[in-house]
Design a protein around this motif. Structure first.
Motif, PDB file in Angstrom:
ATOM      1  N   LYS A 103       9.576  11.300   3.208  1.00  0.00           N
ATOM      2  CA  LYS A 103       9.131  12.685   3.154  1.00  0.00           C
ATOM      3  C   LYS A 103       9.054  13.107   1.696  1.00  0.00           C
ATOM      4  N   LEU A 104       7.845  13.440   1.252  1.00  0.00           N
ATOM      5  CA  LEU A 104       7.632  13.742  -0.164  1.00  0.00           C
ATOM      6  C   LEU A 104       6.373  14.581  -0.305  1.00  0.00           C
ATOM      7  N   ASP A 105       6.443  15.596  -1.146  1.00  0.00           N
ATOM      8  CA  ASP A 105       5.304  16.472  -1.397  1.00  0.00           C
ATOM      9  C   ASP A 105       4.468  15.911  -2.539  1.00  0.00           C
ATOM     10  N   LEU A 106       3.160  15.902  -2.352  1.00  0.00           N
ATOM     11  CA  LEU A 106       2.262  15.391  -3.391  1.00  0.00           C
ATOM     12  C   LEU A 106       2.394  16.166  -4.695  1.00  0.00           C
ATOM     13  N   ALA A 107       2.726  17.444  -4.614  1.00  0.00           N
ATOM     14  CA  ALA A 107       2.833  18.274  -5.817  1.00  0.00           C
ATOM     15  C   ALA A 107       4.155  18.076  -6.561  1.00  0.00           C
ATOM     16  N   ASP A 108       5.054  17.266  -6.028  1.00  0.00           N
ATOM     17  CA  ASP A 108       6.330  16.947  -6.680  1.00  0.00           C
ATOM     18  C   ASP A 108       6.070  15.897  -7.754  1.00  0.00           C
ATOM     19  N   ARG A 109       5.825  16.352  -8.957  1.00  0.00           N
ATOM     20  CA  ARG A 109       5.414  15.433 -10.037  1.00  0.00           C
ATOM     21  C   ARG A 109       6.436  14.344 -10.293  1.00  0.00           C
ATOM     22  N   ASP A 110       7.696  14.729 -10.422  1.00  0.00           N
ATOM     23  CA  ASP A 110       8.733  13.738 -10.701  1.00  0.00           C
ATOM     24  C   ASP A 110       8.924  12.804  -9.516  1.00  0.00           C
ATOM     25  N   VAL A 131       3.972   1.911   2.605  1.00  0.00           N
ATOM     26  CA  VAL A 131       4.854   3.058   2.425  1.00  0.00           C
ATOM     27  C   VAL A 131       4.013   4.302   2.673  1.00  0.00           C
ATOM     28  N   GLY A 132       4.445   5.120   3.625  1.00  0.00           N
ATOM     29  CA  GLY A 132       3.720   6.341   3.938  1.00  0.00           C
ATOM     30  C   GLY A 132       4.490   7.555   3.475  1.00  0.00           C
ATOM     31  N   ILE A 133       3.779   8.526   2.878  1.00  0.00           N
ATOM     32  CA  ILE A 133       4.426   9.777   2.489  1.00  0.00           C
ATOM     33  C   ILE A 133       3.689  10.952   3.109  1.00  0.00           C
ATOM     34  N   ASP A 134       4.428  12.036   3.314  1.00  0.00           N
ATOM     35  CA  ASP A 134       3.869  13.263   3.858  1.00  0.00           C
ATOM     36  C   ASP A 134       4.916  14.348   3.637  1.00  0.00           C
ATOM     37  N   ASN A 135       4.483  15.597   3.444  1.00  0.00           N
ATOM     38  CA  ASN A 135       5.481  16.663   3.282  1.00  0.00           C
ATOM     39  C   ASN A 135       5.828  17.345   4.601  1.00  0.00           C
ATOM     40  N   LEU A 136       5.142  16.942   5.684  1.00  0.00           N
ATOM     41  CA  LEU A 136       5.435  17.468   7.030  1.00  0.00           C
ATOM     42  C   LEU A 136       5.435  18.995   7.062  1.00  0.00           C
ATOM     43  N   PHE A 150       0.821  -1.205   0.000  1.00  0.00           N
ATOM     44  CA  PHE A 150       0.000   0.000   0.000  1.00  0.00           C
ATOM     45  C   PHE A 150       0.857   1.257   0.000  1.00  0.00           C
ATOM     46  N   LEU A 151       0.348   2.280  -0.670  1.00  0.00           N
ATOM     47  CA  LEU A 151       0.808   3.638  -0.463  1.00  0.00           C
ATOM     48  C   LEU A 151      -0.255   4.356   0.344  1.00  0.00           C
ATOM     49  N   VAL A 152       0.146   5.011   1.435  1.00  0.00           N
ATOM     50  CA  VAL A 152      -0.757   5.857   2.203  1.00  0.00           C
ATOM     51  C   VAL A 152      -0.196   7.269   2.164  1.00  0.00           C
ATOM     52  N   THR A 153      -0.926   8.193   1.548  1.00  0.00           N
ATOM     53  CA  THR A 153      -0.496   9.591   1.538  1.00  0.00           C
ATOM     54  C   THR A 153      -1.056  10.296   2.769  1.00  0.00           C
ATOM     55  N   GLY A 154      -0.357  11.343   3.209  1.00  0.00           N
ATOM     56  CA  GLY A 154      -0.758  11.996   4.448  1.00  0.00           C
ATOM     57  C   GLY A 154      -0.525  11.095   5.645  1.00  0.00           C
ATOM     58  N   ALA A 155       0.547  10.299   5.587  1.00  0.00           N
ATOM     59  CA  ALA A 155       0.773   9.265   6.604  1.00  0.00           C
ATOM     60  C   ALA A 155       1.164   9.824   7.965  1.00  0.00           C
ATOM     61  N   TYR A 191      -4.132  25.062  -1.381  1.00  0.00           N
ATOM     62  CA  TYR A 191      -5.135  24.036  -1.699  1.00  0.00           C
ATOM     63  C   TYR A 191      -5.031  23.602  -3.161  1.00  0.00           C
ATOM     64  N   VAL A 192      -4.664  24.527  -4.017  1.00  0.00           N
ATOM     65  CA  VAL A 192      -4.445  24.178  -5.422  1.00  0.00           C
ATOM     66  C   VAL A 192      -3.271  23.213  -5.531  1.00  0.00           C
ATOM     67  N   ASP A 193      -2.180  23.523  -4.833  1.00  0.00           N
ATOM     68  CA  ASP A 193      -0.987  22.682  -4.908  1.00  0.00           C
ATOM     69  C   ASP A 193      -1.229  21.290  -4.332  1.00  0.00           C
ATOM     70  N   SER A 194      -1.746  21.230  -3.119  1.00  0.00           N
ATOM     71  CA  SER A 194      -1.893  19.942  -2.439  1.00  0.00           C
ATOM     72  C   SER A 194      -3.097  19.144  -2.918  1.00  0.00           C
ATOM     73  N   ASN A 195      -4.245  19.803  -3.038  1.00  0.00           N
ATOM     74  CA  ASN A 195      -5.486  19.071  -3.267  1.00  0.00           C
ATOM     75  C   ASN A 195      -5.794  18.830  -4.737  1.00  0.00           C
ATOM     76  N   LEU A 196      -5.378  19.738  -5.608  1.00  0.00           N
ATOM     77  CA  LEU A 196      -5.622  19.549  -7.038  1.00  0.00           C
ATOM     78  C   LEU A 196      -4.411  18.929  -7.726  1.00  0.00           C
ATOM     79  N   THR A 197      -3.279  19.627  -7.704  1.00  0.00           N
ATOM     80  CA  THR A 197      -2.072  19.055  -8.315  1.00  0.00           C
ATOM     81  C   THR A 197      -1.696  17.750  -7.618  1.00  0.00           C
ATOM     82  N   GLY A 198      -1.778  17.724  -6.293  1.00  0.00           N
ATOM     83  CA  GLY A 198      -1.416  16.524  -5.543  1.00  0.00           C
ATOM     84  C   GLY A 198      -2.274  15.323  -5.885  1.00  0.00           C
ATOM     85  N   THR A 199      -3.559  15.530  -6.040  1.00  0.00           N
ATOM     86  CA  THR A 199      -4.430  14.407  -6.420  1.00  0.00           C
ATOM     87  C   THR A 199      -4.163  13.969  -7.852  1.00  0.00           C
TER      88      THR A 199
END
Length: 336
Positions: free
Chosen positions: A66-73, A28-33, A3-8, A106-114
């Motif tokens: 530690k990883l930001d959802l908006a980090d496309r690469d 594997v959990g990710i979060d940008n803290l 599993f990947l869990v975002t906002g871990a 919210y644009v960065d995390s919730n739209l780009t991140g999703t």
């Protein structure tokens, strides 16, 4: 499974990651803290996961990155490297009021991140994406209880608009790429390890410190408070119910890969009764500062959970008095 869990490191995500690992899954959990609230609390939640898993010799089942959802690469590389089977996407910029002054977060995390998560799932054959939506998508509609079939075209905060957008994005990916997605509309989650920007924490802190609490709309608000353990139980059951799989209760004939459920307690509570529950749990009376309605707030939330109950044989039922006692006891032990 893997599993990947975002906002871990978040309130809900940390508990979901912990429970999945306890069930024997690789997580594997990710979060940008980020510092929307004190990152020390997020790190403490991650530490709690390791402590719990240490007692069962399962620490190897959870890894944090530690990883930001908006980090496309970064997200693309994560999917390519890890080969997840299922994804539970709980990472987002939370908070209705914060969205009024900080919309780009919210644009960065919730739209780009999703979008990065949807693309990762699409290109790497993820068998099920479960993602967090919110009761805020219902806006200020008068009809109660709120049903998944209700129109949700009038959000009153940008946060709500991004959550509705997430549902539309998921619907599109389910339709175009046969990606099984399930959205979960959470209703006012509370409990131990919760967020300091939410009413349970803010009210409890102020009451224990002898300070007045701000009570908006002069207390004339109703909320469907839902205990964290009930939310997690719902998430775990739903992630195992993959849309379009054999025996799945199809909700949309024209898009069987898409599903949506409310997760709420189905028992709205008046704000004054909620404050009373904190007073009773803490043994302290509140001082109240009554104020007008705040921009972006809704007057009531009330979940119809019939679909959830029919699909997985479960619905939240923890009484507010019990849940708030658990929260206040935790707060006194860990925070005060």
């Amino acid at each position: 499974m893997k599993f990947l869990v975002t906002g871990a490191a978040g309130f809900i995500g940390s508990k979901v990651a912990e429970e999945l690992a306890l069930q024997g899954h690789q997580v594997v959990g990710i979060d940008n803290l980020n510092d929307y609230y004190d990152p020390a609390l997020k790190l403490a939640r991650l530490n709690r996961i390791q402590q719990v898993l240490r007692t069962t010799s399962q620490t190897d089942l959870f890894r944090f990155i530690k990883l930001d959802l908006a980090d496309r690469d970064g997200i693309a590389n994560l999917f390519a490297t890890e080969k997840f089977q299922r994804v539970i996407h709980l990472g987002a910029q939370a908070g209705v009021r914060y969205s009024i002054d900080n919309p780009m977060a919210y644009v960065d995390s919730n739209l780009t991140g999703t979008m990065t998560i949807l693309e990762g799932c699409r290109h790497h054959q993820v068998e099920h994406l479960v993602y967090a939506s919110s009761s805020s998508v219902y806006g200020n509609q008068q009809k109660v209880p709120f049903s998944e079939t209700d129109a949700v075209d009038t959000p009153i905060s940008l946060y709500a608009a991004t959550k509705k957008s997430n549902e539309l994005m998921a619907h599109t990916y389910s339709h175009l790429y046969q990606l099984p997605t399930t959205g979960l509309r959470f209703f006012t989650v509370y409990g131990p390890w919760g967020r300091p920007d939410m009413a349970p924490w803010k009210f409890t802190k102020a009451i224990l410190e002898g300070r007045a609490i701000d009570v908006y709309n002069h207390g004339q608000l109703m909320r469907d408070f839902t205990y964290i353990d009930d939310i997690v139980e719902g998430v775990l059951r739903i992630q195992d119910l993959v849309p379009a799989s054999e025996g799945y209760p199809t909700q949309l004939a024209n898009n069987p890969y898409y599903a949506l459920y409310n997760i709420g307690n189905n028992q709205p509570v008046a704000l004054e009764d909620f404050i009373s529950a904190i007073e009773n749990a803490a043994g302290v009376k509140a001082q109240k500062n009554y104020l007008p309605m705040q921009a972006g707030d809704v007057y009531q939330t009330f979940a119809d959970v019939g679909k959830l109950a029919a699909a997985v044989g479960f619905q939240p039922a923890t009484p507010l008095a019990k849940g708030m006692q658990q929260f206040v006891d935790w707060y006194l032990h860990e925070i005060a």
